[in-house]
Design a protein around this motif. Sequence first.
Motif, PDB file in Angstrom:
ATOM      1  N   SER A   1      -5.252  17.922 -28.389  1.00 16.91           N
ATOM      2  CA  SER A   1      -5.703  16.607 -27.922  1.00 16.91           C
ATOM      3  C   SER A   1      -4.540  15.629 -27.821  1.00 16.91           C
ATOM      4  CB  SER A   1      -6.777  16.054 -28.861  1.00 16.91           C
ATOM      5  OG  SER A   1      -7.110  14.729 -28.518  1.00 16.91           O
ATOM      6  N   LEU A   2      -4.309  15.134 -26.605  1.00 13.43           N
ATOM      7  CA  LEU A   2      -3.227  14.174 -26.414  1.00 13.43           C
ATOM      8  C   LEU A   2      -3.543  12.842 -27.097  1.00 13.43           C
ATOM      9  CD1 LEU A   2      -0.508  13.625 -25.061  1.00 13.43           C
ATOM     10  CD2 LEU A   2      -1.758  12.835 -23.042  1.00 13.43           C
ATOM     11  N   SER A   3      -4.795  12.464 -27.099  1.00 16.03           N
ATOM     12  CA  SER A   3      -5.157  11.200 -27.740  1.00 16.03           C
ATOM     13  C   SER A   3      -4.923  11.253 -29.247  1.00 16.03           C
ATOM     14  CB  SER A   3      -6.616  10.860 -27.446  1.00 16.03           C
ATOM     15  OG  SER A   3      -7.483  11.868 -27.943  1.00 16.03           O
ATOM     16  N   LYS A   4      -5.205  12.391 -29.891  1.00 12.68           N
ATOM     17  CA  LYS A   4      -4.949  12.517 -31.326  1.00 12.68           C
ATOM     18  C   LYS A   4      -3.452  12.498 -31.621  1.00 12.68           C
ATOM     19  CE  LYS A   4      -9.212  14.953 -32.525  1.00 12.68           C
ATOM     20  NZ  LYS A   4      -9.808  16.182 -33.112  1.00 12.68           N
TER      21      LYS A   4
ATOM     22  N   LEU B   1      -1.933  20.988 -24.936  1.00  4.38           N
ATOM     23  CA  LEU B   1      -2.415  19.616 -24.777  1.00  4.38           C
ATOM     24  C   LEU B   1      -3.178  19.402 -23.469  1.00  4.38           C
ATOM     25  CD1 LEU B   1       0.638  17.565 -26.075  1.00  4.38           C
ATOM     26  CD2 LEU B   1      -1.575  17.873 -27.194  1.00  4.38           C
ATOM     27  N   HIS B   2      -4.242  18.641 -23.572  1.00  2.01           N
ATOM     28  CA  HIS B   2      -4.993  18.185 -22.418  1.00  2.01           C
ATOM     29  C   HIS B   2      -5.533  16.800 -22.735  1.00  2.01           C
ATOM     30  CE1 HIS B   2      -8.076  19.979 -25.053  1.00  2.01           C
ATOM     31  NE2 HIS B   2      -8.871  19.026 -24.578  1.00  2.01           N
ATOM     32  N   HIS B   3      -5.973  16.106 -21.713  1.00  2.00           N
ATOM     33  CA  HIS B   3      -6.547  14.778 -21.933  1.00  2.00           C
ATOM     34  C   HIS B   3      -7.761  14.612 -21.048  1.00  2.00           C
ATOM     35  CE1 HIS B   3      -6.917  10.589 -22.894  1.00  2.00           C
ATOM     36  NE2 HIS B   3      -6.852  10.255 -21.612  1.00  2.00           N
ATOM     37  N   ASP B   4      -8.899  14.392 -21.686  1.00  2.00           N
ATOM     38  CA  ASP B   4     -10.157  14.203 -20.973  1.00  2.00           C
ATOM     39  C   ASP B   4     -10.374  12.716 -20.751  1.00  2.00           C
ATOM     40  OD1 ASP B   4     -12.650  14.253 -19.923  1.00  2.00           O
ATOM     41  OD2 ASP B   4     -13.486  15.650 -21.391  1.00  2.00           O
ATOM     42  N   ARG B   5     -10.863  12.363 -19.567  1.00  2.00           N
ATOM     43  CA  ARG B   5     -11.123  10.950 -19.277  1.00  2.00           C
ATOM     44  C   ARG B   5     -12.138  10.357 -20.246  1.00  2.00           C
ATOM     45  NH1 ARG B   5      -9.332   9.250 -14.197  1.00  2.00           N
ATOM     46  NH2 ARG B   5      -8.506  10.898 -12.876  1.00  2.00           N
ATOM     47  N   ALA B   6     -12.994  11.205 -20.803  1.00  2.00           N
ATOM     48  CA  ALA B   6     -14.011  10.711 -21.727  1.00  2.00           C
ATOM     49  C   ALA B   6     -13.452  10.469 -23.124  1.00  2.00           C
ATOM     50  CB  ALA B   6     -15.176  11.692 -21.793  1.00  2.00           C
ATOM     51  N   ASP B   7     -12.216  10.882 -23.351  1.00  2.00           N
ATOM     52  CA  ASP B   7     -11.626  10.685 -24.680  1.00  2.00           C
ATOM     53  C   ASP B   7     -11.467   9.203 -24.994  1.00  2.00           C
ATOM     54  OD1 ASP B   7      -9.350  13.507 -25.003  1.00  2.00           O
ATOM     55  OD2 ASP B   7     -11.518  13.320 -25.207  1.00  2.00           O
ATOM     56  N   VAL B   8     -11.290   8.907 -26.263  1.00  3.09           N
ATOM     57  CA  VAL B   8     -11.031   7.529 -26.682  1.00  3.09           C
ATOM     58  C   VAL B   8      -9.676   7.092 -26.150  1.00  3.09           C
ATOM     59  CG1 VAL B   8     -12.451   7.717 -28.753  1.00  3.09           C
ATOM     60  CG2 VAL B   8     -10.040   8.370 -28.840  1.00  3.09           C
ATOM     61  N   GLN B   9      -9.469   5.791 -26.156  1.00  5.60           N
ATOM     62  CA  GLN B   9      -8.206   5.260 -25.674  1.00  5.60           C
ATOM     63  C   GLN B   9      -7.041   5.732 -26.552  1.00  5.60           C
ATOM     64  OE1 GLN B   9      -7.673   3.434 -22.879  1.00  5.60           O
ATOM     65  NE2 GLN B   9      -9.837   3.792 -22.412  1.00  5.60           N
ATOM     66  N   CYS B  10      -5.907   5.917 -25.922  1.00  4.47           N
ATOM     67  CA  CYS B  10      -4.723   6.376 -26.653  1.00  4.47           C
ATOM     68  C   CYS B  10      -3.997   5.185 -27.284  1.00  4.47           C
ATOM     69  CB  CYS B  10      -3.784   7.122 -25.721  1.00  4.47           C
ATOM     70  SG  CYS B  10      -4.521   8.600 -24.986  1.00  4.47           S
TER      71      CYS B  10
ATOM     72  N   SER C   1      -5.218  12.942 -15.241  1.00  7.87           N
ATOM     73  CA  SER C   1      -5.694  11.948 -16.206  1.00  7.87           C
ATOM     74  C   SER C   1      -4.659  11.627 -17.281  1.00  7.87           C
ATOM     75  CB  SER C   1      -6.985  12.444 -16.865  1.00  7.87           C
ATOM     76  OG  SER C   1      -6.784  13.705 -17.488  1.00  7.87           O
ATOM     77  N   VAL C   2      -3.575  12.400 -17.363  1.00  6.88           N
ATOM     78  CA  VAL C   2      -2.559  12.131 -18.379  1.00  6.88           C
ATOM     79  C   VAL C   2      -1.952  10.748 -18.198  1.00  6.88           C
ATOM     80  CG1 VAL C   2      -0.666  13.127 -17.041  1.00  6.88           C
ATOM     81  CG2 VAL C   2      -0.511  13.057 -19.521  1.00  6.88           C
ATOM     82  N   PHE C   3      -1.965  10.242 -16.966  1.00  5.73           N
ATOM     83  CA  PHE C   3      -1.365   8.935 -16.709  1.00  5.73           C
ATOM     84  C   PHE C   3      -2.195   7.791 -17.290  1.00  5.73           C
ATOM     85  CE2 PHE C   3       0.582  11.666 -13.528  1.00  5.73           C
ATOM     86  CZ  PHE C   3       1.906  11.290 -13.632  1.00  5.73           C
ATOM     87  N   GLU C   4      -3.381   8.116 -17.795  1.00  4.91           N
ATOM     88  CA  GLU C   4      -4.182   7.115 -18.488  1.00  4.91           C
ATOM     89  C   GLU C   4      -3.861   7.062 -19.972  1.00  4.91           C
ATOM     90  OE1 GLU C   4      -8.218   8.062 -17.777  1.00  4.91           O
ATOM     91  OE2 GLU C   4      -8.133   7.705 -15.606  1.00  4.91           O
TER      92      GLU C   4
ATOM     93  N   PRO D   1      -2.223   8.978  -9.945  1.00  6.50           N
ATOM     94  CA  PRO D   1      -3.265   8.012  -9.556  1.00  6.50           C
ATOM     95  C   PRO D   1      -2.677   6.625  -9.301  1.00  6.50           C
ATOM     96  CG  PRO D   1      -3.934   9.280 -11.500  1.00  6.50           C
ATOM     97  CD  PRO D   1      -2.478   9.569 -11.276  1.00  6.50           C
ATOM     98  N   LYS D   2      -3.164   5.982  -8.261  1.00  3.80           N
ATOM     99  CA  LYS D   2      -2.677   4.649  -7.933  1.00  3.80           C
ATOM    100  C   LYS D   2      -3.191   3.597  -8.903  1.00  3.80           C
ATOM    101  CE  LYS D   2      -2.124   5.605  -3.010  1.00  3.80           C
ATOM    102  NZ  LYS D   2      -2.492   5.206  -1.628  1.00  3.80           N
TER     103      LYS D   2
END
Length: 653
Positions: free
Chosen positions: A246-249, A270-279, A298-301, A321-322
């Motif tokens: 988890s990238l957010s963790k 590592l992966h990052h789901d859009r539904a994950d909590v904010q980083c 989604s990594v750019f979020e 993503p723009k």
Amino acid sequence: MTENIRSLRNFFFYKSLFALSFWNYVSLSVENELFTSVSNNFPEESSDKKIESLPLLFTNSHQSNANSDWVVMENTTESLSLSEITNDNEKKLVALLSNFRQGSRLQNLTLTNVSVDWNALMEIFQTIWHSSIEYFNINNVTQLSEIEGYNFDYSGTSMKALTMTKVLITDLYFIQDDLYKIFADMNIATLTIAESEMIHMLCPSSNSPFRYINFSKNDLTDFLFQKCDKLIQLETLILQRNKFESLSKVSFMTSHMKSLKYLDMSNNLLHHDRADVQCQWAESLTELDLSSNQLMDSVFECLPVNIKKLDLQNNQITSVPKEMAELKSLEELNLASNRLADLPGCSGFTSLEFLNVEMNSILIPSADFFQSCPGIRELQAGHNPFKCSCELQDFIRLERQSGGKLFGWPAAYVCEYPEDLRGTQLKDFHLTELACNTTLLLVTALLLTLLLVAVVAFLCVYLDVPWYARMTWQWTQAKRRAWHDHPEEQETVLQFHAFISYSERDSLWVKNELIPNLEKGEGCVQLCQHERNFIPGKSIVENIINCIEKSYKSIFVLSPNFVQSEWCHYELYFAHHKLFSENSNSLILILLEPIPPYIIPARYHKLKALMAKRTYLEWPKERSKRALFWANLRAAISINLPTADGTRCGKTD
């Protein structure tokens, strides 16, 4: 004098004895009692100074002693490297290291192939901790006995860095904290534990002096250092080749590391789901390596806002993503070996200077890249499957204007498509402006089309093509009607020796000269004349075609009047058509009067061709030559035809 000599003799005796004792400790051929006796004879301070001044000792790395002694790999004043450390020689090693008190010149120690019990290993560590050694490397460690709690004394150490690689723990059942606590609370700046299948590490019990931690090639997971606020001085953290997911963790793991500048999370899961909590990343983090993971767009979020150098190589990113958060400090971005279809814009990277997009799926890079990224100093876009087409011309032109900003040009920029251009360097690919400018191409094509239409129209008018088309249509219709009315008549029977085509203005010569001399002379020549042989009720065209097809020859009386007659032209056209369709020599041309070429209409090109290529009979003005004229004409049309009484009309002489 005698007293001075005795004192000098004692000094050299003890010095020699100490040197011999140290030699025996390195080579391990003397028992501890000897070293103890030597140590007792010299004060501790003097002993250290004498050890530091001993000559260097080198031992063959392949040496193997019968009493299980270690092998000396390297032995210099500042560095010592030993191999094959076991429980049998561990005590001797501890005794040796105990002599290198703080202030000694020995600073680097390497132990390889260490196979000892837990307590022996801790005794070695404890001895090193209070020696002059600053950099300790221990490789291929096998811990043999049960792990238990150890009251480690970290005080008064010279140690700066510990590196442990390939550690194997044979004890399967022990309290994890007993193991991890020893390393978590170490008061050193640099700690490396690699290739050891380590699954966890405790948070230090107090503020840690760690500045550099390397836990690469282990089995660490997302639970590492969660809610750990003791690594406040940590600047570099390397966790590559573990099992983080988890990238957010990972971001929350760094949030309490107030001094963290560099983080390496490459080669994880590592992966990052859009539904994950904010980083939530450490604000001090400026360099992040996320290469060789499973990250998507989604990594750019989930990126540190103050990041300066970002490595996203070898992931699954298809585009930038723009709507991503702006990374104003980002200077270097590595997106190589992803799935990008085009160059990313710089709307979110206002300070970007270096961009790597090699080995992606870019067929035609955007030509406006340098306009959207004015701060770019170097672009690495080679080794992509470039499609060499008109659109790529703009990118090639852009390279010439970029001033050498394309890294690897021209060797790394090669056409992949189309197949006939595969392997061609982009610098050698050229297309004309006409081929690539759609507007210019359309205008040119339109002008050429208009020109072609104009030329065709002119030729049609000049050569009277509509007239020929109309005649061909009438001939086709006439043939169709004839076949429809008399389908049983498949073969045409010749009824006339010749069909006569002439202008009405030349009818007197035809009636007074041509017909009488052929029909009323010797033989029985039968001529087809429109006034007497055209069938009433049929069209003129059908009658002309019928007479021509039932005649052996077609005689054309040529004169200036002939070329002015529309019907003469019809008759000549149909006779000429028979000439080519039946491959027969059925035309006879009689030049009644000379025809100036300028009065022949353009549509009479067949007549011009016939007069230029075929022999014709010219009507002589002298009466003496007319007999020969009629003889030649009779010979040209002579053929056996059936007569009305059933007999055959033979050749005339």
